[in-house]
Scaffold this motif. Structure first.
Motif, PDB file in Angstrom:
ATOM      1  N   ALA A  23     -69.008-103.881 -57.689  1.00 41.31           N
ATOM      2  CA  ALA A  23     -69.755-104.324 -56.514  1.00 41.31           C
ATOM      3  C   ALA A  23     -68.997-103.929 -55.261  1.00 41.31           C
ATOM      4  N   ALA A  24     -69.687-103.245 -54.370  1.00 38.09           N
ATOM      5  CA  ALA A  24     -69.055-102.715 -53.159  1.00 38.09           C
ATOM      6  C   ALA A  24     -69.529-103.465 -51.921  1.00 38.09           C
ATOM      7  N   SER A  25     -68.654-103.563 -50.939  1.00 36.67           N
ATOM      8  CA  SER A  25     -69.018-104.150 -49.662  1.00 36.67           C
ATOM      9  C   SER A  25     -68.089-103.624 -48.588  1.00 36.67           C
ATOM     10  N   GLY A  26     -68.558-103.713 -47.342  1.00 35.22           N
ATOM     11  CA  GLY A  26     -67.712-103.329 -46.224  1.00 35.22           C
ATOM     12  C   GLY A  26     -67.820-101.878 -45.797  1.00 35.22           C
ATOM     13  N   PHE A  27     -68.725-101.127 -46.433  1.00 37.13           N
ATOM     14  CA  PHE A  27     -68.936 -99.736 -46.026  1.00 37.13           C
ATOM     15  C   PHE A  27     -70.358 -99.346 -46.435  1.00 37.13           C
ATOM     16  N   THR A  28     -70.794 -98.187 -45.970  1.00 37.85           N
ATOM     17  CA  THR A  28     -72.157 -97.731 -46.254  1.00 37.85           C
ATOM     18  C   THR A  28     -72.184 -97.087 -47.626  1.00 37.85           C
ATOM     19  N   PHE A  29     -72.474 -97.895 -48.595  1.00 43.12           N
ATOM     20  CA  PHE A  29     -72.385 -97.504 -50.004  1.00 43.12           C
ATOM     21  C   PHE A  29     -73.179 -96.240 -50.306  1.00 43.12           C
ATOM     22  N   ARG A  31     -73.702 -93.617 -48.810  1.00 43.54           N
ATOM     23  CA  ARG A  31     -73.123 -92.347 -48.363  1.00 43.54           C
ATOM     24  C   ARG A  31     -72.031 -91.846 -49.303  1.00 43.54           C
ATOM     25  N   PHE A  32     -71.542 -92.743 -50.140  1.00 42.39           N
ATOM     26  CA  PHE A  32     -70.316 -92.463 -50.869  1.00 42.39           C
ATOM     27  C   PHE A  32     -70.562 -91.967 -52.288  1.00 42.39           C
ATOM     28  N   THR A  33     -69.761 -90.989 -52.698  1.00 43.53           N
ATOM     29  CA  THR A  33     -69.649 -90.645 -54.106  1.00 43.53           C
ATOM     30  C   THR A  33     -68.844 -91.739 -54.792  1.00 43.53           C
ATOM     31  N   MET A  34     -69.365 -92.204 -55.915  1.00 47.14           N
ATOM     32  CA  MET A  34     -68.703 -93.284 -56.639  1.00 47.14           C
ATOM     33  C   MET A  34     -68.145 -92.763 -57.959  1.00 47.14           C
ATOM     34  N   GLY A  35     -66.976 -93.231 -58.307  1.00 42.03           N
ATOM     35  CA  GLY A  35     -66.364 -92.771 -59.538  1.00 42.03           C
ATOM     36  C   GLY A  35     -65.739 -93.905 -60.326  1.00 42.03           C
ATOM     37  N   TRP A  36     -65.594 -93.652 -61.598  1.00 40.53           N
ATOM     38  CA  TRP A  36     -64.811 -94.516 -62.488  1.00 40.53           C
ATOM     39  C   TRP A  36     -63.624 -93.701 -62.995  1.00 40.53           C
ATOM     40  N   TYR A  37     -62.460 -94.289 -62.888  1.00 41.59           N
ATOM     41  CA  TYR A  37     -61.236 -93.689 -63.379  1.00 41.59           C
ATOM     42  C   TYR A  37     -60.595 -94.667 -64.349  1.00 41.59           C
ATOM     43  N   LEU A 101     -66.753 -87.632 -47.550  1.00 41.94           N
ATOM     44  CA  LEU A 101     -66.155 -86.514 -46.820  1.00 41.94           C
ATOM     45  C   LEU A 101     -64.877 -86.071 -47.539  1.00 41.94           C
ATOM     46  N   GLY A 102     -65.045 -85.780 -48.820  1.00 39.46           N
ATOM     47  CA  GLY A 102     -63.875 -85.436 -49.619  1.00 39.46           C
ATOM     48  C   GLY A 102     -63.108 -86.702 -49.909  1.00 39.46           C
ATOM     49  N   VAL A 103     -61.944 -86.831 -49.355  1.00 37.67           N
ATOM     50  CA  VAL A 103     -61.167 -88.059 -49.500  1.00 37.67           C
ATOM     51  C   VAL A 103     -60.767 -88.610 -48.140  1.00 37.67           C
ATOM     52  N   VAL A 104     -61.526 -88.237 -47.105  1.00 36.90           N
ATOM     53  CA  VAL A 104     -61.250 -88.789 -45.774  1.00 36.90           C
ATOM     54  C   VAL A 104     -61.399 -90.309 -45.820  1.00 36.90           C
ATOM     55  N   TYR A 105     -62.467 -90.738 -46.462  1.00 38.65           N
ATOM     56  CA  TYR A 105     -62.652 -92.159 -46.733  1.00 38.65           C
ATOM     57  C   TYR A 105     -62.514 -92.322 -48.246  1.00 38.65           C
ATOM     58  N   ASP A 106     -61.553 -93.123 -48.673  1.00 41.50           N
ATOM     59  CA  ASP A 106     -61.195 -93.182 -50.080  1.00 41.50           C
ATOM     60  C   ASP A 106     -60.756 -94.603 -50.419  1.00 41.50           C
ATOM     61  N   TYR A 107     -61.574 -95.296 -51.206  1.00 38.69           N
ATOM     62  CA  TYR A 107     -61.311 -96.697 -51.504  1.00 38.69           C
ATOM     63  C   TYR A 107     -61.253 -96.904 -53.015  1.00 38.69           C
TER      64      TYR A 107
END
Length: 118
Positions: A23-29, A31-37, A101-107
């Motif tokens: 569950a994500a919060s605090g950003f515009t979900f 827009r983001f590529t989501m991953g599982w590692y 944007l690649g990893v400019v924003y990375d959480y």
């Protein structure tokens, strides 16, 4: 405040299934590529799967193809990982990642333990 909160981990027998959620919060979900590692003891963190912002494209590590399925719901700001036919070698801490944007924003999330054992 950005938050990624994983849930659904646990202990399962070989051949079993688990479903993880992030569950994500605090950003515009949307827009983001989501991953599982995942990271097993003594090993480097590795990509399991990644799903694009609109959910139109998903890639998987060879080791989980045909067993794991990633999906996302942009209305609920949540990404999912359905894991079937689990093997002992799938044992690891599973992390959720959001990047734009690649990893400019990375959480990253804090991780959830998955243990596959009889």
């Amino acid at each position: 405040q950005v938050r990624l909160v994983e849930s659904g981990g646990g202990l399962v027998q070989p051949g079993g299934s688990l479903a993880l959620s992030c569950a994500a919060s605090g950003f515009t979900f949307s827009r983001f590529t989501m991953g599982w590692y995942r990271q097993a003891p003594g090993k480097e963190r590795e990509l399991v799967t990644e799903i694009t912002a609109a959910g139109g494209s998903t890639k998987y590590a060879d080791s989980v193809k045909d067993r794991f399925t990633a999906s996302r719901d942009n209305t609920k700001n949540t990404v999912y990982l359905q894991m079937n036919s689990l093997k002992p070698e799938d044992t690891a801490v599973y992390y959720c990642r959001a990047r734009w944007l690649g990893v400019v924003y990375d959480y990253w999330g804090q991780g959830t333990q998955v243990t596959v054992s009889s």
